[in-house]
Enzyme design. Structure first.
Site, PDB file in Angstrom:
ATOM      1  N   ASN A   1      30.184  61.037  55.243  1.00 32.58           N
ATOM      2  CA  ASN A   1      29.714  59.895  54.460  1.00 32.58           C
ATOM      3  C   ASN A   1      28.213  59.793  54.684  1.00 32.58           C
ATOM      4  OD1 ASN A   1      29.115  57.504  53.238  1.00 32.58           O
ATOM      5  ND2 ASN A   1      30.345  56.210  54.603  1.00 32.58           N
TER       6      ASN A   1
ATOM      7  N   LYS B   1      26.157  57.918  53.134  1.00 32.21           N
ATOM      8  CA  LYS B   1      25.620  56.571  52.855  1.00 32.21           C
ATOM      9  C   LYS B   1      24.378  56.716  51.965  1.00 32.21           C
ATOM     10  CE  LYS B   1      27.844  55.163  57.077  1.00 32.21           C
ATOM     11  NZ  LYS B   1      27.915  54.287  58.240  1.00 32.21           N
TER      12      LYS B   1
ATOM     13  N   HIS C   1      34.570  50.566  52.195  1.00 27.92           N
ATOM     14  CA  HIS C   1      33.826  50.771  53.446  1.00 27.92           C
ATOM     15  C   HIS C   1      33.350  49.415  53.976  1.00 27.92           C
ATOM     16  CE1 HIS C   1      30.820  52.072  56.315  1.00 27.92           C
ATOM     17  NE2 HIS C   1      31.429  53.250  56.305  1.00 27.92           N
TER      18      HIS C   1
ATOM     19  N   GLU D   1      30.653  48.513  55.175  1.00 24.00           N
ATOM     20  CA  GLU D   1      29.308  48.125  54.730  1.00 24.00           C
ATOM     21  C   GLU D   1      29.378  47.460  53.360  1.00 24.00           C
ATOM     22  OE1 GLU D   1      27.586  51.969  55.390  1.00 24.00           O
ATOM     23  OE2 GLU D   1      27.766  51.648  57.547  1.00 24.00           O
TER      24      GLU D   1
ATOM     25  N   GLU E   1      38.199  52.604  60.608  1.00 16.69           N
ATOM     26  CA  GLU E   1      36.816  52.513  61.051  1.00 16.69           C
ATOM     27  C   GLU E   1      36.565  51.133  61.663  1.00 16.69           C
ATOM     28  OE1 GLU E   1      34.267  55.697  58.783  1.00 16.69           O
ATOM     29  OE2 GLU E   1      33.899  53.679  58.050  1.00 16.69           O
TER      30      GLU E   1
ATOM     31  N   GLY F   1      27.934  53.369  63.535  1.00 19.43           N
ATOM     32  CA  GLY F   1      26.486  53.474  63.704  1.00 19.43           C
ATOM     33  C   GLY F   1      25.962  52.887  64.996  1.00 19.43           C
TER      34      GLY F   1
ATOM     35  N   SER G   1      30.909  56.471  65.003  1.00 18.65           N
ATOM     36  CA  SER G   1      30.196  57.204  66.056  1.00 18.65           C
ATOM     37  C   SER G   1      30.886  58.508  66.460  1.00 18.65           C
ATOM     38  CB  SER G   1      29.961  56.295  67.279  1.00 18.65           C
ATOM     39  OG  SER G   1      29.170  55.180  66.899  1.00 18.65           O
TER      40      SER G   1
HETATM   41  P1  13P Z   1      28.727  56.640  62.004  1.00 18.56           P
HETATM   42  O1  13P Z   1      29.424  57.965  62.160  1.00 18.56           O
HETATM   43  O2  13P Z   1      27.259  56.757  61.738  1.00 18.56           O
HETATM   44  O3  13P Z   1      29.079  55.693  63.101  1.00 18.56           O
HETATM   45  O4  13P Z   1      29.310  55.980  60.650  1.00 18.56           O
HETATM   46  C1  13P Z   1      30.680  55.948  60.476  1.00 18.56           C
HETATM   47  C2  13P Z   1      30.966  55.576  59.091  1.00 18.56           C
HETATM   48  O5  13P Z   1      30.699  54.470  58.654  1.00 18.56           O
HETATM   49  C3  13P Z   1      31.576  56.584  58.220  1.00 18.56           C
HETATM   50  O6  13P Z   1      32.014  56.025  57.020  1.00 18.56           O
END
Ligand code: 13P
Length: 255
Positions: A9, A11, A95, A97, A166, A172, A212
């Site tokens: 992903n 983003k 997601h 976010e 997640e 992150g 992560s």
């Molecule tokens: P990270 O791997 O940067 O923690 O992000 C995970 C994520 O949101 C994947 O969709």
């Protein structure tokens, strides 16, 4: 037997030129991978150029969102047909976010999942609790409620559904869930899928861990019986690190 899946992903990262550079490096290495399905989810703008570059490759593409209607006066939105034409087979939906920053509700997510499946796009549905919810002992209840709403009235064929667990606090932050917690929640998610969609769909659905994930911890996650792969954010931006994550997954599932 479920085929393990590693999805990147990206983003809101990478221009078209940067996305093409990534696949130029990654594709020759990933061409040697046969036991793991690899999906890259770039921003919309890179889908078509990547699909052209990846013709004949085993790397698949996914989008990061889709609208819940098939067409119409919806300025700024994008339909499943457009995503498919641009080369996507998968789409990330719900997601955290988007839930947190854009206020996406479970009702909206449910409509998006229906529209994706109805138009031959495989959803990667994201669920997970916040830190406050985990501390309050509510992780299971939160995920259960998300799945129940997000999959309301949904019918799934074969392995079309992917669910990514997640936990919001692990995204992150560099603080990953423990592999044991990821396994426990994935088994719980499979149990819920079984109640909502039936045993067949629950057994075929891939359940990914996200939050992560990196080279140093991927093997511990994919070793878990109910964790069928990972949705990788930050560590998927660098071709070398993503290639290693995929290779470690292939080696581990061979064990
Ligand atoms: P990270 O791997 O940067 O923690 O992000 C995970 C994520 O949101 C994947 O969709």
């Amino acid at each position: 037997m479920r085929t393990p899946l590693i999805a990147a992903n990206w983003k809101m990262h990478k221009t078209v030129a940067e996305a093409l550079d990534f696949v130029k490096v990654a594709e020759p290495h990933l061409a040697a991978i046969h036991k793991v399905e690899v999906v890259v989810c770039p921003p919309f703008t890179s889908l078509y150029p990547l699909s052209q570059r990846l013709q004949g490759s085993a790397i698949r593409l996914g989008a990061q969102d889709v609208f819940w209607e098939e067409r119409g006066a919806y300025t700024g939105e994008i339909s499943p047909e457009m995503l498919q034409e641009a080369g996507s087979r998968y789409v990330i939906i719900g997601h955290s976010e988007r839930r947190q920053v854009l206020g996406e509700t479970d009702t909206v997510i449910n409509k998006k999942v229906g529209n994706a499946l109805g138009n031959q796009l495989r959803p990667i549905l994201c669920v997970g609790e916040t830190l406050e919810e985990r501390r309050a002992g509510l992780a299971r209840e939160v995920v259960q409620a998300q799945l129940k709403s997000d999959l309301k009235g949904i019918m799934v064929q074969g392995s079309d559904l992917v669910v990514a667990y997640e936990p919001v606090w692990a995204i992150g932050t560099g603080v990953n869930a423990s592999p044991e917690d990821a396994q426990e929640m994935s088994a719980f998610i499979r149990e819920q899928l079984s109640q909502l969609l039936g045993n067949g769909a629950a057994g075929a659905a891939r359940i990914l861990y996200g939050g992560s994930v990196k080279q140093a911890n991927i093997r511990d996650f994919v070793r878990q019986p109910d964790v069928d792969g990972a949705l990788v954010g930050g560590a998927s931006l660098d071709a070398g690190s993503f290639i290693t994550i995929v290779k470690y997954t292939e080696e581990t599932v061979h064990d």
